[in-house]
Design a protein around this motif. Structure first.
Motif, mmCIF file in Angstrom:
data_model
loop_
_atom_site.group_PDB
_atom_site.id
_atom_site.type_symbol
_atom_site.label_atom_id
_atom_site.label_comp_id
_atom_site.label_asym_id
_atom_site.label_seq_id
_atom_site.Cartn_x
_atom_site.Cartn_y
_atom_site.Cartn_z
ATOM 1 N N ARG A 62 56.242 -19.332 0.334
ATOM 2 C CA ARG A 62 56.880 -19.626 -0.965
ATOM 3 C C ARG A 62 56.204 -20.800 -1.643
ATOM 4 N N ARG A 63 55.914 -21.857 -0.883
ATOM 5 C CA ARG A 63 55.255 -23.024 -1.462
ATOM 6 C C ARG A 63 53.864 -22.652 -1.972
ATOM 7 N N ALA A 64 53.161 -21.827 -1.210
ATOM 8 C CA ALA A 64 51.834 -21.372 -1.647
ATOM 9 C C ALA A 64 51.961 -20.582 -2.945
ATOM 10 N N MET A 65 52.978 -19.714 -3.042
ATOM 11 C CA MET A 65 53.164 -18.933 -4.270
ATOM 12 C C MET A 65 53.450 -19.840 -5.459
ATOM 13 N N GLU A 127 69.848 -26.843 -1.523
ATOM 14 C CA GLU A 127 69.163 -27.786 -2.412
ATOM 15 C C GLU A 127 68.152 -28.647 -1.655
ATOM 16 N N PRO A 128 68.482 -29.147 -0.446
ATOM 17 C CA PRO A 128 67.466 -29.911 0.299
ATOM 18 C C PRO A 128 66.247 -29.055 0.686
ATOM 19 N N THR A 133 60.553 -27.718 -0.309
ATOM 20 C CA THR A 133 59.582 -26.685 -0.660
ATOM 21 C C THR A 133 58.791 -27.059 -1.909
ATOM 22 N N LEU A 134 59.479 -27.593 -2.912
ATOM 23 C CA LEU A 134 58.823 -27.917 -4.181
ATOM 24 C C LEU A 134 58.267 -29.335 -4.221
#
Length: 167
Positions: A62-65, A127-128, A133-134
């Protein structure tokens, strides 16, 4: 680099559909979503031997996306230009397309708000988790989700007031 091809293949087979849904929400376009997921999986494949915790694979992809999508968005050239005249648009509503309307409303959100909402409500992340991730604070996640949801509600209300059928 030693990659267990079967482990990677099994991961893609088991999680591919869910990851594609996230990619679709991030890009707003099925073709771009497939490209985005493929690019993220390629990065994941290259890092496969460095990812020690299997439970973090989804977060890594997800982070890569998100990162790849932001890079693509920054490189994109302006393809639409403002006009003094708006064309007449005929909108026909079909009750089967409520999901499409929501996706279109999501597409109109700023990138951070759309990403936070997708991760919160489509991927059911806390949320954490979203903040990690972001790479942003939990407060920023909360405000992004809140502002994004307000815009979504407002968008759907404005469309309904303009005579479009929104249920």
């Amino acid at each position: 680099m030693i990659v267990n091809h079967e482990e990677f293949r099994a991961y893609v087979v088991s999680r591919g559909a869910a990851l594609l849904r996230v990619a679709n929400q991030l890009t707003g376009n099925p073709c771009d979503a497939e490209d985005l997921l493929q690019a993220a999986l390629a990065k994941t494949y290259l890092a496969w031997d460095r990812i020690k915790d299997p439970s973090s694979l989804d977060s890594y992809v997800r982070r890569a996306m998100v990162n790849i999508n932001i890079s693509w968005w920054r490189r994109r050239k302006i393809e639409e230009y403002p006009s003094d005249e708006l064309p007449d648009v005929v909108v026909q509503y079909d009750h089967r397309h409520r999901y499409d309307e929501l996706e279109q409303a999501l597409d109109r959100l700023p990138l951070r708000q759309r990403t936070a909402i997708v991760l919160r409500y489509y991927e059911d992340m806390s949320e954490p988790e979203i903040a990690r991730t972001l790479g942003i604070s939990v407060g920023t996640v909360k405000s992004s989700v809140s502002r994004g949801m307000a815009k979504l509600r407002g968008d759907l209300v404005v469309r309904a007031a303009a005579g479009e059928h929104v249920n």
